[in-house]
Enzyme design. Structure first.
Site, PDB file in Angstrom:
ATOM      1  N   ASP A 113       0.830  -1.196   0.000  1.00  0.00           N
ATOM      2  CA  ASP A 113       0.000   0.000   0.000  1.00  0.00           C
ATOM      3  C   ASP A 113       0.871   1.255   0.000  1.00  0.00           C
ATOM      4  O   ASP A 113       2.087   1.202   0.165  1.00  0.00           O
ATOM      5  CB  ASP A 113      -1.003  -0.015   1.159  1.00  0.00           C
ATOM      6  CG  ASP A 113      -0.351   0.094   2.527  1.00  0.00           C
ATOM      7  OD1 ASP A 113       0.459   1.014   2.743  1.00  0.00           O
ATOM      8  OD2 ASP A 113      -0.667  -0.726   3.404  1.00  0.00           O
ATOM      9  N   LYS A 114       0.214   2.382  -0.180  1.00  0.00           N
ATOM     10  CA  LYS A 114       0.908   3.649  -0.379  1.00  0.00           C
ATOM     11  C   LYS A 114       1.861   3.982   0.765  1.00  0.00           C
ATOM     12  O   LYS A 114       2.936   4.562   0.559  1.00  0.00           O
ATOM     13  CB  LYS A 114      -0.132   4.763  -0.543  1.00  0.00           C
ATOM     14  CG  LYS A 114       0.408   6.077  -1.063  1.00  0.00           C
ATOM     15  CD  LYS A 114      -0.742   7.023  -1.363  1.00  0.00           C
ATOM     16  CE  LYS A 114      -0.253   8.334  -1.966  1.00  0.00           C
ATOM     17  NZ  LYS A 114      -1.379   9.237  -2.288  1.00  0.00           N
TER      18      LYS A 114
END
Length: 244
Positions: A113-114
């Site tokens: 994820d980011k």
């Protein structure tokens, strides 16, 4: 014995993102394509697509990009998304621009994820991608988690029990291994890839992951000298380590 694949030069270069067939024809006529040190002017010519082709062919004075079957090891920085389409900074932006036009496309093997950094693999080899992410393979992934609150000492047994059920799910997680580094830091080894799994596991025991970094995938460890945002191609021997 496996037959060596062949391809028209213009079709091969087009699939690698160098440009259209017409563009490749113009480049060849201008002396921009060399094969074994000689001008290659006929882009309709069929050539053997062998692993050593990048060492034998030059495009505009540069070695040919790797042919199909490449595997990229990237130290993913924070703030980048593992997507082809989302807004903002994408992990694909780090790679050469023409690689966005390759066919088969380069895709991430799983996702981070980011706000997760660390070891990320990308490939245009669909068979390899599915082998790595297949639940049947049980490829281990090791994450270093920085936590908002101190560990209580009960997390390791629960994570290893195979009985933890995440919120919104009904199937228990496979056993995972917790190694305590400090009161607020731990290494967690999981063999599944559920949505935000590590963050949700710690949330299930009343904690919050503040930092998350993937250090290892199978037997492949993120090199200490590969800085965030840097990448390199893996050798066949390193690819094999994934399944160790």
């Amino acid at each position: 014995m496996t037959k060596t694949p062949t391809s028209r030069v213009d079709r091969l270069l087009g699939s690698m993102g160098y440009g259209s067939r017409a563009e490749m024809a113009r480049m060849a006529k201008a002396g921009g394509i060399l094969l074994d040190g000689a001008d290659l002017t006929d882009v309709s010519r069929r050539i053997a697509v062998t692993p050593d082709l990048p060492s034998r062919m030059e495009i505009d004075g540069e070695p040919l990009d790797p042919v199909q079957g490449l595997v990229i090891l990237l130290n993913k920085p924070l703030g980048m998304t593992c997507s082809h389409k989302e807004e903002g900074a994408l992990v694909y932006d780090i790679l050469p621009g023409r690689w966005r036009r390759r066919d088969p496309a380069i895709s991430t093997i799983g996702r981070l994820d980011k706000q997760t950094s660390g070891l990320l693999l990308l490939t245009d080899d669909g068979d390899l991608l599915h082998r790595v992410i297949s639940p049947k393979r049980h490829v281990a992934k090791v994450y270093r988690a920085g936590l908002a609150r101190p560990l209580t000492g009960t997390e390791g047994a629960l994570f290893a029990s195979g009985e933890l059920v995440l919120e919104g799910e009904d199937k228990p997680l496979a056993p995972a291994v917790l190694e305590v580094v400090s009161p607020t830091e731990a290494l967690l080894t999981v063999t599944e890839g559920r949505y935000h799994q590590v963050r949700r596991m710690f949330a299930a025991v009343g904690n919050h992951v503040e930092t998350l970094h993937r250090e290892r995938l199978g037997g492949l460890t993120l090199p200490a000298d590969l800085a965030p945002g840097q990448w390199r191609l893996l050798t066949p021997e390193e690819i094999a380590l994934i399944f160790d």
